[in-house]
Scaffold this active site. Structure first.
Site, PDB file in Angstrom:
ATOM      1  CB  SER A 139      -0.943   0.007   1.204  1.00 34.33           C
ATOM      2  OG  SER A 139      -0.255  -0.233   2.411  1.00 34.33           O
TER       3      SER A 139
ATOM      4  CD  GLU B 211      -4.104   6.179   2.310  1.00 33.50           C
ATOM      5  OE1 GLU B 211      -2.884   6.384   2.371  1.00 33.50           O
ATOM      6  OE2 GLU B 211      -4.618   5.039   2.324  1.00 33.50           O
TER       7      GLU B 211
END
Length: 227
Positions: free
Chosen positions: A86, A148
């Protein structure tokens, strides 16, 4: 920000705090750029600062998922078990390109090599399937957090691994049952798991895993899941 103690953070992680990330609105429209440091400070997140990111779930041909444990010297969620990779696309022309999410897929190829040592020729952007997007927020501690618009990407391939210890503490391949066991251990307080790994597992993987030979029916290119 000057009084934040980062003495425990790896030097390379400190350098990456100055990378310029893509700032977006809640519909993933680009509205600017800011440093990785600023994007991950809770004081800015609480004011609405939101950036573009991605999560990769990488399966081998035995349908086992690659799980990594984050380095203890990461700024956010150090030592936590998480998805395969990630990170963030950067604010540059190649990784800003939006057609077919190619910019994000290029960023994923770059970070798979940087974090896990996967040679670039083993995973090309074309090997990376853009599945969907989710919007999430999570606090790591009182100072740092995540907020995010995250592209969820899938890869199914056997790869060579050579993890960077400043990024990755350990790696393991898990079956579906073993991943659920890991999440149950986290619920009992035995291990630490990132909130987004739980989200990915519970919201998406349980549907995708039996159909890895063809995940096309599960692709949702124009939907943003609010989690």
């Amino acid at each position: 920000m000057s009084d934040i103690n980062l003495d425990w953070v790896d030097r390379r992680q400190l350098q990456r705090l100055e990378e310029m990330l893509i700032v977006v609105d809640e519909n993933d429209k680009v509205i600017g750029a800011d440093t990785k440091r600023n994007c991950h400070l809770n004081e800015n997140i609480e004011k609405g600062l939101l950036h573009r990111a991605f999560s990769v779930v990488l399966f081998n041909t035995k349908n086992r998922i690659l799980i990594q444990q984050r380095s203890d010297t990461k700024v956010t969620f150090p030592g936590y078990f998480t998805d395969s990779c990630s990170s963030h696309p950067l604010y540059n022309p190649a990784e800003l390109e939006e057609k077919d999410a190619i910019g994000v897929r290029r960023a994923a190829q770059r970070r798979l090599q940087a974090e896990l040592g996967i040679p670039g020729e083993q995973i090309s952007p074309e090997d990376i399937v853009f599945m969907t997007i989710y919007h999430h927020k999570a606090k790591s501690d009182r100072i740092w957090g995540e907020h995010e618009i995250c592209y969820l990407l899938l890869v199914r391939k056997n790869v060579t691994l050579n993890p960077d210890p400043s990024e990755t503490k350990s790696i393991l391949y898990l079956s579906q049952e073993e991943l659920w066991e890991l999440l149950e251990r986290e619920a009992r307080g035995e291990v630490k798991v990132t909130p987004w790994l739980r989200t990915i597992a519970e919201r998406f993987l349980y549907r995708w895993w039996p159909h890895l030979d063809d995940v096309t029916p599960f692709v949702e290119l124009h939907k943003i899941h609010r989690v």
